[in-house]
Write a protein that holds these residues in place. Structure first.
Motif, mmCIF file in Angstrom:
data_model
loop_
_atom_site.group_PDB
_atom_site.id
_atom_site.type_symbol
_atom_site.label_atom_id
_atom_site.label_comp_id
_atom_site.label_asym_id
_atom_site.label_seq_id
_atom_site.Cartn_x
_atom_site.Cartn_y
_atom_site.Cartn_z
ATOM 1 N N THR A 129 0.924 -1.218 0.055
ATOM 2 C CA THR A 129 -0.065 0.075 0.145
ATOM 3 C C THR A 129 0.904 1.201 0.043
ATOM 4 O OG1 THR A 129 -0.235 -0.170 2.360
ATOM 5 C CG2 THR A 129 -1.838 -1.201 1.271
ATOM 6 N N THR A 130 0.616 2.249 -0.737
ATOM 7 C CA THR A 130 1.188 3.657 -0.732
ATOM 8 C C THR A 130 0.574 4.685 -0.121
ATOM 9 O OG1 THR A 130 0.208 4.159 -2.993
ATOM 10 C CG2 THR A 130 2.553 2.832 -3.037
ATOM 11 N N SER A 131 -0.753 4.347 0.041
ATOM 12 C CA SER A 131 -1.568 5.421 0.906
ATOM 13 C C SER A 131 -2.795 4.828 1.326
ATOM 14 C CB SER A 131 -1.855 6.782 0.159
ATOM 15 O OG SER A 131 -2.660 6.856 -0.656
ATOM 16 N N SER A 132 -3.479 5.206 2.411
ATOM 17 C CA SER A 132 -4.834 4.631 2.724
ATOM 18 C C SER A 132 -5.489 5.719 3.720
ATOM 19 C CB SER A 132 -4.622 3.310 3.503
ATOM 20 O OG SER A 132 -3.826 3.553 4.699
ATOM 21 N N CYS A 133 -6.865 5.439 3.594
ATOM 22 C CA CYS A 133 -7.578 6.406 4.640
ATOM 23 C C CYS A 133 -8.834 5.426 4.732
ATOM 24 C CB CYS A 133 -7.943 7.856 4.198
ATOM 25 S SG CYS A 133 -9.154 8.573 4.973
ATOM 26 N N SER A 134 -9.433 5.254 6.071
ATOM 27 C CA SER A 134 -10.413 4.564 6.148
ATOM 28 C C SER A 134 -11.707 5.034 6.194
ATOM 29 C CB SER A 134 -10.327 3.864 7.791
ATOM 30 O OG SER A 134 -10.456 5.234 8.874
ATOM 31 N N GLY A 135 -11.740 6.530 5.769
ATOM 32 C CA GLY A 135 -12.857 7.406 5.465
ATOM 33 C C GLY A 135 -13.118 8.240 6.772
ATOM 34 N N ARG A 136 -13.653 9.206 6.340
ATOM 35 C CA ARG A 136 -13.766 10.454 7.366
ATOM 36 C C ARG A 136 -14.775 11.341 7.492
ATOM 37 N NH1 ARG A 136 -8.057 13.817 5.448
ATOM 38 N NH2 ARG A 136 -9.034 14.428 3.328
ATOM 39 N N ILE A 137 -15.160 12.052 8.344
ATOM 40 C CA ILE A 137 -16.290 13.015 8.484
ATOM 41 C C ILE A 137 -15.420 14.442 8.757
ATOM 42 C CG2 ILE A 137 -18.241 14.058 9.726
ATOM 43 C CD1 ILE A 137 -18.858 11.169 10.298
ATOM 44 N N ILE A 138 -15.604 15.064 7.601
ATOM 45 C CA ILE A 138 -14.748 16.585 8.060
ATOM 46 C C ILE A 138 -15.720 17.679 7.745
ATOM 47 C CG2 ILE A 138 -12.548 15.548 7.122
ATOM 48 C CD1 ILE A 138 -12.974 16.740 4.400
ATOM 49 N N LEU A 139 -15.186 18.843 8.536
ATOM 50 C CA LEU A 139 -15.922 19.993 8.294
ATOM 51 C C LEU A 139 -14.962 21.077 8.091
ATOM 52 C CD1 LEU A 139 -18.966 21.095 8.854
ATOM 53 C CD2 LEU A 139 -18.290 21.583 11.230
ATOM 54 N N ILE A 140 -15.063 21.629 6.668
ATOM 55 C CA ILE A 140 -14.005 22.421 6.231
ATOM 56 C C ILE A 140 -14.542 23.968 6.202
ATOM 57 C CG2 ILE A 140 -12.371 20.904 5.484
ATOM 58 C CD1 ILE A 140 -13.367 21.163 2.597
#
Lengths: 271, 271
Positions: free
Chosen positions: A43-54
């Motif tokens: 794997t070169t990058s990963s994210c499990s998912g996210r809730i964001i407020l920008i």
């Protein structure tokens, strides 16, 4: 090529994690470990998912998140208070987003990338795709179509009622739940696909697959999705070919004759 | 392989358009025509982007649109009245979505698909990716990250004020504008990339590229996007190699010596 891939893998896995968080997200750790344990992948990058407020100026956030202020970010579920607290700091245009899991995996050969791509599509990650570099670098990106993007404030002024924020909290958390189910399904399907390459799959539980109505429903639902049929055929063809190669190679292995048939039954549940 | 691809192309372009609309969307027609005029490509599906309002039971819409009622759909901008009128028919959970342009292109060779993928990434379609089939079918999917997904009603009850719908109308229309700019940028970049393969590019206007500050700004913005650098290098390498091959093949062509240099200058503006 073999040597280059091993070198890339060693180099990549030894280097510092340069993400903001600095470590692999807990909910995708199992998938990352499984992939990195295979000699065909890393794997070169990963994210499990996210809730964001920008928070940012109108028209700029979408294209360039780095100019926005991050009011809130969570890789797990969020609460009403999290969002209200984040929104209280908004001075521009705040947007709530749910971003599903994403994974970039470097693959040794094109057929390894094809297998991973099929598993991704079958697990509901319909925006997945390959990138093939001139240097021989093959990346399989695992991406979902799952999203949520809701403008909530304009020039710092809240545009919606608190009841709506309550409702959104539930919607975002439901999406996070569905996202985790997809990661789990991806993990299971990946395990099965990889096991199909081996004569005695250690972690494959056919009976569990059959008895899991949730999984079957999701598989049926996923089956109707446009464009998946061909992907499934590809996985099957790949798996059959790999099993055929395996049988030819390991013809004398105990149980070599019955195992592929059982696998066929099991594999057909989700392909 | 050559024959198979030509057969596929002929078959695909001759068959009926089975989409709901039954024809190619106007705003992406130019791109579709350009691709289909090249012997290396043909499009298998396309959408110029749309604003949709769908109504469905909670948890089901996301995965399976066919179980939802379509309250409103437009491939162009929408008005406040369009949305209010659509919402008045909602009896479930209505969601407003902006879905950006999407294009599926079958490519003759892997390197053709790589070129198209690079053009897509450089034009802001960051969710693009390839699918490589066992039968030799190579599809390049051109997809953007651009989105909007806003829950608006629950069990037929509107959750937000009319002022918010006004604001959303503007946001959705801005996204449609940006989407059209990306389609246009994709068309221009594709034209340039294809022209780079020929000694006398007929439609390439270097001065126009240089004088277009909007294009330059977007190119700079796109340049900062993560992961694009490598894609750009790939396009350049591909283009240089193709031009080198071209020079070797057409060494005696009039102007063959100066043209590649001009192209290099021009191409570097957006790659």
């Amino acid at each position: 090529m073999e040597k280059t891939f091993s070198q890339w893998k060693k180099q990549c896995l030894n280097k510092l994690d340069l993400s903001k968080k600095g470590s692999v997200d807990q909910d995708i750790e199992q998938v990352v470990s499984l992939l990195n344990s295979c000699e065909e992948f890393f794997t070169t990058s990963s994210c499990s998912g996210r809730i964001i407020l920008i928070d940012g100026a109108a028209d700029s956030c979408d294209v360039q998140k780095q100019n926005c202020v991050w009011l809130f970010v969570s890789h797990h579920k969020c609460t009403f208070d999290d969002l209200i607290s984040g929104l209280s700091s908004s001075s521009g245009d705040a947007v709530l987003k749910f971003e599903p899991a994403v994974l970039h995996v470097q693959c040794r050969r094109l057929e390894d990338a094809q297998l991973l791509h099929s598993v991704a599509i079958n697990s509901g990650f319909r925006n997945s795709g390959l990138t093939v570099g001139k240097t021989g670098k093959i990346i399989s990106a695992v991406r979902s179509t799952h999203s949520l993007e809701v403008p909530l404030s304009h020039s710092g002024k809240l545009l919606v009622a608190h009841e709506y924020i309550h409702f959104l909290t539930q919607v975002a958390n439901q999406k996070m739940d569905e996202n985790l189910r997809r990661i789990h399904r991806f993990y299971q399907n990946l395990q099965s696909a990889l096991s199909a390459e081996r004569p005695h799959p250690p972690d494959l539980s056919c009976s569990q697959e059959i008895q899991d109505p949730q999984h079957t429903q999701e598989a049926e639902r996923a089956e109707r999705e446009e464009g998946e049929k061909e992907e499934r055929n590809k996985t099957k063809a790949y798996q059959r070919r790999r099993r055929k190669q395996q049988r030819e190679t390991d013809g004398n292995h105990d149980g070599g004759n019955s195992s592929p048939l059982e696998l066929d039954d099991c594999v057909s549940l989700f392909t």
